[in-house]
Design a protein around this motif. Structure first.
Motif, short mmCIF file in Angstrom:
data_model
loop_
_atom_site.label_atom_id
_atom_site.label_comp_id
_atom_site.label_asym_id
_atom_site.label_seq_id
_atom_site.Cartn_x
_atom_site.Cartn_y
_atom_site.Cartn_z
N ILE A 233 -5.07 -5.65 -10.97
CA ILE A 233 -4.57 -4.42 -10.36
C ILE A 233 -3.52 -3.81 -11.28
CG2 ILE A 233 -3.37 -3.40 -8.39
CD1 ILE A 233 -4.37 -5.73 -6.70
N GLU A 234 -3.69 -2.54 -11.60
CA GLU A 234 -2.70 -1.84 -12.42
C GLU A 234 -1.74 -1.13 -11.47
OE1 GLU A 234 -4.25 0.52 -15.60
OE2 GLU A 234 -6.06 -0.68 -15.74
N ARG A 235 -0.63 -1.79 -11.18
CA ARG A 235 0.30 -1.26 -10.19
C ARG A 235 0.97 0.03 -10.63
NH1 ARG A 235 4.61 -3.58 -9.47
NH2 ARG A 235 4.63 -5.23 -11.00
N GLU A 236 1.21 0.18 -11.93
CA GLU A 236 2.05 1.27 -12.38
C GLU A 236 1.28 2.44 -12.99
OE1 GLU A 236 4.99 -0.32 -14.96
OE2 GLU A 236 5.63 -1.86 -13.58
N LYS A 237 -0.04 2.44 -12.90
CA LYS A 237 -0.82 3.50 -13.52
C LYS A 237 -0.85 4.73 -12.62
CE LYS A 237 -5.29 4.48 -15.63
NZ LYS A 237 -6.63 3.97 -15.94
N ASN A 238 -0.36 5.86 -13.14
CA ASN A 238 -0.37 7.13 -12.42
C ASN A 238 0.35 7.06 -11.08
OD1 ASN A 238 -1.79 8.40 -14.45
ND2 ASN A 238 -3.77 8.06 -13.50
N GLN A 239 1.47 6.31 -11.03
CA GLN A 239 2.27 6.25 -9.82
C GLN A 239 3.40 7.27 -9.90
OE1 GLN A 239 1.26 4.09 -7.26
NE2 GLN A 239 -0.43 4.03 -8.68
N PHE A 240 3.12 8.47 -9.45
CA PHE A 240 4.11 9.54 -9.51
C PHE A 240 4.58 9.90 -8.10
CE2 PHE A 240 1.62 10.07 -13.39
CZ PHE A 240 2.62 10.16 -14.34
N TYR A 241 5.87 10.18 -7.98
CA TYR A 241 6.45 10.48 -6.69
C TYR A 241 7.32 11.74 -6.76
CZ TYR A 241 5.08 5.79 -5.24
OH TYR A 241 4.35 4.68 -4.94
N ALA B 208 0.81 -1.22 0.00
CA ALA B 208 0.00 0.00 0.00
C ALA B 208 0.85 1.27 0.00
CB ALA B 208 -0.93 0.01 1.21
N THR B 209 2.10 1.18 0.46
CA THR B 209 2.96 2.35 0.43
C THR B 209 3.59 2.56 -0.94
OG1 THR B 209 4.92 1.11 1.14
CG2 THR B 209 3.54 2.08 2.86
N ARG B 210 3.48 1.56 -1.81
CA ARG B 210 4.08 1.65 -3.13
C ARG B 210 3.05 1.78 -4.24
NH1 ARG B 210 7.33 -0.61 0.26
NH2 ARG B 210 9.56 -0.87 -0.11
N THR B 211 1.83 1.42 -3.96
CA THR B 211 0.78 1.41 -4.98
C THR B 211 -0.48 2.04 -4.42
OG1 THR B 211 1.67 -0.62 -5.94
CG2 THR B 211 -0.59 -0.07 -6.50
N ASN B 212 -1.18 2.80 -5.23
CA ASN B 212 -2.45 3.39 -4.80
C ASN B 212 -3.50 2.30 -4.67
OD1 ASN B 212 -1.35 5.96 -4.91
ND2 ASN B 212 -1.88 6.23 -7.06
N VAL B 213 -3.90 1.99 -3.44
CA VAL B 213 -4.88 0.94 -3.21
C VAL B 213 -6.20 1.54 -2.76
CG1 VAL B 213 -3.14 -0.80 -2.65
CG2 VAL B 213 -4.15 0.55 -0.82
N THR B 214 -7.29 0.99 -3.25
CA THR B 214 -8.63 1.37 -2.82
C THR B 214 -9.18 0.28 -1.92
OG1 THR B 214 -9.69 0.27 -4.69
CG2 THR B 214 -9.00 2.58 -5.01
#
Length: 371
Positions: free
Chosen positions: A253-261, A221-227
């Motif tokens: 689950i799309e792990r890499e979609k819109n994962q910006f840091y 959950a700290t690496r991917t946006n989870v609902t």
């Protein structure tokens, strides 16, 4: 036999006809027929099929109904956020509370020209729910349904109504809906659950024999946006005995979609170097590289690290990286003498590294900081 007279028209109905002065407190859906026009049909109650509600849902729902009871005009509420973030669950909860307060609930699930006039004709307190509003009432070349509804939401009609609209993409709402508290008093943004809420959820839902997976879920959950939808799916599979890695790989689950840091590096000399909107896959074992600048000394620095080495820091709520795992190489062309390069390299080091997750909306108009 029952005879109902309206103007010069007389309609004959069977003995099952009931005539009410007001709508009974139940759930309805608006339907349209080209022969009979608009009408309401009874709909199943919008029940909350959860034994426990997480977050501030109850507090927000009570706030809406309290405000609706205190006002003498329409009250509008926007529920926005990504799919699976809890908007529909909240709408169900609000519906249950409305019915207990003797407020009928009307669902609008389709757009037909003239629907605003029909809803306006309902002269009593009701809650009107428009689910996925921006999709159902989208603009086309012939008309703009959202603009047609402005007079309805403004409350020109005689009845007092609670309007609830849910939407996934705020930028598709008419500009006259946003930043207009006279029209839509509240705008609740549903984001991703916090790490505390994730921890509480999985502790409640995982069977005792599978609670050893909790650290893996929190790390995920700290690496991917989870609902909550994603958490529910993960817990479901884990409770069936599947291991965590297979569960994550197999789920939709799309792990890499819109994962910006935003990368924040603090050097030992106090200089802060930031990089925004970096797309980082924290499950990758490949080296991540980028350039930053020590503006205090006028030095460009090349940084390298492996994303999968990052860990969640409970103290500040961010992903952090052991600074000793970061390689920094100053650009030697920024120094006049070789010994200056050696002196700088020996005296300056990485003091801390953190990653702040950002959600970048496609419209670039609404950025939500998630951690």
């Amino acid at each position: 036999m029952n005879v109902v007279n309206s103007g010069n028209s007389y309609q004959i109905y069977g003995n099952g006809l009931n005539v009410y002065k007001a709508l009974p407190s139940q759930v309805y859906e608006v339907v349209f027929s080209q022969f009979t026009g608009f009408s309401l049909v009874q709909h199943d109650d919008l029940e909350v099929n959860e034994d426990k509600i997480y977050g501030s849902y109850n507090k927000r729902a009570d706030k809406i109904l309290k405000s609706f009871g205190a006002t003498n005009r329409n009250l509008g509420v926007i529920l926005s956020g990504i799919k699976g973030s809890g908007k529909s669950l909240f709408a169900r909860m609000l519906s249950e509370k409305a019915l207990k307060a003797n407020i009928p609930v009307i669902i609008v699930s389709d757009y037909v020209p003239g629907i605003a006039n029909f809803i306006s004709s309902i002269n009593q307190e009701v809650m009107v729910l428009f689910d996925e509003f921006e999709k159902i009432f989208s603009k086309n070349k012939d008309r703009d349904p959202q603009e047609e509804l402005l007079s309805l939401f403004d409350g020109i009609d005689n009845g007092k109504k609670l309007f609830i609209i849910t939407c996934n993409e705020v930028y598709r709402l008419n500009d006259y809906y946003l930043n207009r508290p006279g029209r839509f008093h509240y705008h609740f943004i549903f984001s991703y659950p916090s790490i505390e809420e994730v921890t509480e959820y999985v502790n409640d839902k995982l069977l005792p024999e599978y609670k050893h997976n909790i650290p893996h879920i929190i790390r995920f959950a700290t690496r991917t946006n989870v609902t909550y939808d994603i958490l529910r799916a993960i817990v479901f599979d884990l409770n069936l005995g599947y291991n965590f890695v297979d569960t994550i790989l197999d789920l939709n689950i799309e792990r890499e979609k819109n994962q910006f840091y935003r990368i924040v590096i603090k050097l030992s000399n106090g200089v802060i170097i930031e990089r925004t909107e970096e797309d980082i896959d924290f499950y990758s074992g490949r080296t991540f590289r980028f350039w930053g600048r020590d503006r205090q000394n006028g030095v460009d620095i090349h940084f390298e690290f492996i994303p999968s080495d990052a860990e969640f820091n409970e103290k500040n709520g961010s992903l952090t990286l052991d600074p000793t795992l970061v390689t920094m190489n100053p650009d030697d062309s920024d120094f006049e003498e070789d010994e200056d390069y050696v002196t700088y390299t020996n005296s300056i080091s990485v003091a801390s590294v953190s990653f702040i997750r950002e959600k970048i909306n496609n419209s670039n108009k609404y950025n939500i900081n998630l951690i």
